[in-house]
Design a protein around this motif. Structure first.
Motif, short mmCIF file in Angstrom:
data_model
loop_
_atom_site.label_atom_id
_atom_site.label_comp_id
_atom_site.label_asym_id
_atom_site.label_seq_id
_atom_site.Cartn_x
_atom_site.Cartn_y
_atom_site.Cartn_z
N ALA A 22 18.46 -51.39 116.16
CA ALA A 22 19.30 -51.69 115.01
C ALA A 22 20.71 -51.13 115.21
N HIS A 23 20.80 -49.92 115.75
CA HIS A 23 22.10 -49.30 116.01
C HIS A 23 22.95 -50.15 116.96
N ARG A 25 22.52 -53.30 117.79
CA ARG A 25 22.80 -54.62 117.21
C ARG A 25 24.05 -54.55 116.33
N THR A 26 24.15 -53.49 115.55
CA THR A 26 25.31 -53.30 114.69
C THR A 26 26.59 -53.18 115.52
N LYS A 29 27.73 -56.58 117.14
CA LYS A 29 28.22 -57.63 116.24
C LYS A 29 29.73 -57.83 116.33
N LYS A 30 30.43 -56.82 116.78
CA LYS A 30 31.88 -56.90 116.94
C LYS A 30 32.25 -57.90 118.03
#
Length: 156
Positions: A22-23, A25-26, A29-30
């Motif tokens: 999750a970390h 993936r966040t 996203k940039k």
């Protein structure tokens, strides 16, 4: 925007794996769109026919493929340093690739038919790693090279 589609065999078994996925993936996203698909891991026992199990997993993986540039993780595949992998991803993007599919096998790896179908057989390391850890390492390395390509400093 480039799509990274990561297909894994089996589910995340540890909460720290899910947290790290999750970390990253966040963070990713940039730079890219990230999709993660999981297929069921075959039930392995001492009597399991490994080739049949790998073939069944390969069938499930093929059902998830989107038709993008196919990278299978394979300990015997091509190894890249960080800067070389960054250049390879940049080359793919410039050549018009819009989706890169990364396939991570289960505890017994991947069926040979997927390896033959791949555009690239990629090795993260000559070391044998848990397929759970490979998920996190792959995402971290993808973030590292995409940050490098964007002129960031994370790779240092």
């Amino acid at each position: 925007m480039l799509t990274l589609h990561i297909i894994t065999v089996g589910k995340d078994k540890e909460s720290w794996v899910s947290d790290q996925i999750a970390h990253y993936r966040t963070l990713l996203k940039k730079y890219v769109r990230v999709e993660i698909s999981a297929v069921a891991e075959a039930k392995y026992s001492k009597n399991t026919d490994i080739n049949k199990a790998l073939a069944a997993e390969a069938d499930a993986i093929e059902g998830k493929l989107l038709g993008g540039y196919l990278v299978v993780l394979d300990v015997a595949g091509k190894a890249f340093g960080t800067e070389a992998l960054a250049k390879e991803l940049a080359r793919l993007q410039v050549s018009g690739v819009s989706t890169i599919e990364w396939v991570i096998g289960g505890p017994f790896g991947l069926d040979e038919r997927l390896k033959k179908k791949a555009d690239l057989r990629f090795s993260l390391s000559p070391l044998t790693m848990s397929h759970q850890i490979v998920r996190v390492v792959l995402l971290e390395q993808l973030y590292r090279v995409l940050n490098l390509n964007a002129g960031g400093s994370y790779h240092k």
